[in-house]
Every structure is written in structure tokens, then in C-alpha cells.
Design an enzyme around this catalytic site. Sequence first.
Site, PDB file in Angstrom:
ATOM      1  N   ARG A   1      16.266  -5.116  -6.462  1.00  0.00           N
ATOM      2  CA  ARG A   1      16.192  -5.591  -7.809  1.00  0.00           C
ATOM      3  C   ARG A   1      15.726  -4.427  -8.944  1.00  0.00           C
ATOM      4  O   ARG A   1      14.954  -3.732  -8.516  1.00  0.00           O
ATOM      5  CB  ARG A   1      14.981  -6.846  -7.631  1.00  0.00           C
TER       6      ARG A   1
ATOM      7  N   HIS B   1      10.574  -5.078  -4.226  1.00  0.00           N
ATOM      8  CA  HIS B   1      10.617  -4.682  -2.733  1.00  0.00           C
ATOM      9  C   HIS B   1      11.647  -3.459  -2.389  1.00  0.00           C
ATOM     10  O   HIS B   1      10.951  -2.357  -2.356  1.00  0.00           O
ATOM     11  CB  HIS B   1      11.022  -5.725  -1.763  1.00  0.00           C
TER      12      HIS B   1
ATOM     13  N   ARG C   1       0.887  -0.992   0.266  1.00  0.00           N
ATOM     14  CA  ARG C   1      -0.118   0.163   0.057  1.00  0.00           C
ATOM     15  C   ARG C   1       0.856   1.305  -0.153  1.00  0.00           C
ATOM     16  O   ARG C   1       1.981   1.026   0.495  1.00  0.00           O
ATOM     17  CB  ARG C   1      -0.911   0.061   1.356  1.00  0.00           C
TER      18      ARG C   1
ATOM     19  N   HIS D   1      20.540 -17.995   1.834  1.00  0.00           N
ATOM     20  CA  HIS D   1      19.655 -18.194   1.177  1.00  0.00           C
ATOM     21  C   HIS D   1      18.827 -19.498   1.717  1.00  0.00           C
ATOM     22  O   HIS D   1      19.258 -20.568   1.796  1.00  0.00           O
ATOM     23  CB  HIS D   1      19.606 -18.517  -0.367  1.00  0.00           C
ATOM     24  N   ASP D   2      17.546 -19.197   2.132  1.00  0.00           N
ATOM     25  CA  ASP D   2      16.733 -20.163   3.110  1.00  0.00           C
ATOM     26  C   ASP D   2      17.339 -20.596   4.420  1.00  0.00           C
ATOM     27  O   ASP D   2      16.849 -21.865   4.709  1.00  0.00           O
ATOM     28  CB  ASP D   2      16.263 -21.412   2.122  1.00  0.00           C
TER      29      ASP D   2
ATOM     30  N   GLU E   1      23.348  -6.471  -2.482  1.00  0.00           N
ATOM     31  CA  GLU E   1      23.202  -7.412  -3.658  1.00  0.00           C
ATOM     32  C   GLU E   1      22.560  -7.059  -4.775  1.00  0.00           C
ATOM     33  O   GLU E   1      21.651  -6.222  -4.654  1.00  0.00           O
ATOM     34  CB  GLU E   1      22.606  -8.796  -2.939  1.00  0.00           C
TER      35      GLU E   1
ATOM     36  N   HIS F   1      18.604  -6.257  -1.505  1.00  0.00           N
ATOM     37  CA  HIS F   1      18.807  -6.634  -2.802  1.00  0.00           C
ATOM     38  C   HIS F   1      17.730  -5.850  -3.562  1.00  0.00           C
ATOM     39  O   HIS F   1      16.778  -6.277  -4.185  1.00  0.00           O
ATOM     40  CB  HIS F   1      18.434  -8.224  -3.014  1.00  0.00           C
TER      41      HIS F   1
ATOM     42  N   GLY G   1      16.981 -13.302   5.408  1.00  0.00           N
ATOM     43  CA  GLY G   1      16.016 -12.553   5.270  1.00  0.00           C
ATOM     44  C   GLY G   1      14.656 -13.208   5.495  1.00  0.00           C
ATOM     45  O   GLY G   1      13.973 -12.794   6.355  1.00  0.00           O
ATOM     46  N   HIS G   2      14.144 -14.069   4.547  1.00  0.00           N
ATOM     47  CA  HIS G   2      12.991 -14.557   4.515  1.00  0.00           C
ATOM     48  C   HIS G   2      12.430 -15.257   5.792  1.00  0.00           C
ATOM     49  O   HIS G   2      11.431 -14.867   6.408  1.00  0.00           O
ATOM     50  CB  HIS G   2      12.760 -15.558   3.157  1.00  0.00           C
TER      51      HIS G   2
ATOM     52  N   THR H   1      13.313 -15.188  -7.379  1.00  0.00           N
ATOM     53  CA  THR H   1      14.262 -15.136  -6.202  1.00  0.00           C
ATOM     54  C   THR H   1      15.632 -15.769  -6.886  1.00  0.00           C
ATOM     55  O   THR H   1      15.820 -16.200  -8.243  1.00  0.00           O
ATOM     56  CB  THR H   1      13.886 -15.896  -5.070  1.00  0.00           C
TER      57      THR H   1
END
Length: 248
Positions: free
Chosen positions: A47, A52, A20, A197-198, A76, A45, A220-221, A106
Site C-alpha cells: 500500500r 506493512h 519496531r 478476503h477473510d 496486489e 499488497h 493472509g489475515h 483494508t
Amino acid sequence: MNKTALSVNVNLVAQVRNRRNLGFPSVTRAALLCLQAGAQGITVHPRPDERHIRPHDVQELAELLKAWPDREFNIEGNPFQNLMGFVRAQRPQQCTFVPDSEDQPTSDHGWDLTRDGERLRPLIAEAHALGARVSLFMDAEPQAMAAAKAVGADRVELYTEPYAAAWGTPGQAAQLQRFTRTAQAAIDAGLEINAGHDLNRDNLAAFLKQVPGVREVSIGHALMADALELGYAATVKEYLRCIDQAFA
Ligand SMILES: CC(=O)[C@@H](O)[C@H](O)COP(=O)(O)O
Ligand SMILES: NCC(=O)COP(=O)(O)O
């Protein structure tokens, strides 16, 4: 032995904010609370499609981190796309070169240095001239580590999704052995090692306990998913406890 540093990737906070046009949740406030809780760095990162992290986030985080000189900013991205503009403008302590295409959901693979190594060399040199450490996002392939050193990288970031996907399955041990062999090859080549990553609070300690020399993990995630339940400060402290557990 140096303990592994935690760099919190705040991409997800920006992705929620962008739902939003209200300006919250704040990316800089998330970063501040993570730093106050002890995170050694912040990763973004940005992009090209700005799904984001947006350019103003990068600028605002760089400004925030000036007040935290013992912490690091890691930007990154793909240096053949928009990354170098951010490195030139914000002079981060570290930049991580990631070979993502613009429409990738991703990051899901590391560099093919037989194809891109010579094209990367001058960009690595430029990032060095701008004062940034350079980390190359790489698959866990021992035979590729010498090439990463040869093109001028300081570090490799080992792409840990295959390890995370094998976590809790019979393939977990084989993945850990693969990452251990790759890390040793990186050390032998004169590289330092990052990983990401993950990674999450379940799989982190076992990875750091076995894989040698990991200087930094960027997470992050999963960390932000945990923070939705626990809050930023408690979550960062939990991830720092996982890191401590690996070195206990
Ligand atoms: C390089 C890496 O593995 C992650 O930092 C990745 O950049 C995450 O990007 P998304 O947050 O867009 O999935
Ligand atoms: N380089 C990895 C990173 O910054 C975060 O990856 P993830 O934890 O969001 O998978």
C-alpha cells in the site's frame, strides 16, 4: 479437475515487523517456510503508506521466488496509485488490481467497471505486455463479469468478505448461491476465478466445494493468525488440507 492453489498473503508479517526497527519477524523467511510447506504462491499488497509491505519486501520476495519457478508471485494494489511500478520492476506472474483508496483500513469493495473500465484497459494491456496475468478484484455480481472480460482481464478475484461475514448464519446459503452465480457468469464470460478476503480454515472448504472453478485463493489475515499458534508450516498444511477436503 484443477485443485485450487493457495497463495499466502504475508502483509501481516510485515505489519508486525514494522512495529519496531529490528528487522524481524522476517517477511522472506515467512514466505520461504510457507513455500516449503507447499503453498503455491505468495501475495503482497504494498500500500502507498507502507503500513506493512515495503518496496524492499517486494524486491526480496521476487528474488526469493526466482528459486521457486513452479510457484507464483501475486502483487496486489491500485494501478492508478503505486502498483504498476512494482509490476514493471518485478515482473510478477500475476497482478491483482484493487480499487482501494490510500487511506482505506483494508480492501472492502471491488471495481466499478462502468466508471473505471476504460481507464483500466491500457493498464491491463501494459501488465500483459510485462508478462503478468491480470486479475480484477470484484464484488460477487454476475452482471459485472462480462465487463471484466471486455476490458481485458484474465481473471477476477471475488471479494469474499460478505461470504465470510455470513458464515454460520442463516445468510450463508444465500451468499454461497450469489458467489456460485457470479462464478458461473465469469466462466461463461471466459474468465478464470480467484477468491480472497477473510477466508479461513473454517469457511474455506464449504466455499470451494460449492463455488465452481476457483483457481486460486489468497489468504493472509486468518492464516497468519493461525500461524501465531501453529507455526507457518503446520498452518499452510492445514489450509492445504481444507482445500483437499473440498475436492475429496
Ligand atoms: C485485496 C484483499 O482483499 C486483501 O489482500 C487486502 O489487500 C488485504 O490488505 P490488508 O492486509 O492491508 O488488510
Ligand atoms: N486477496 C486477498 C488476500 O490476499 C488476503 O486477504 P485476507 O485473507 O488477509 O483477508
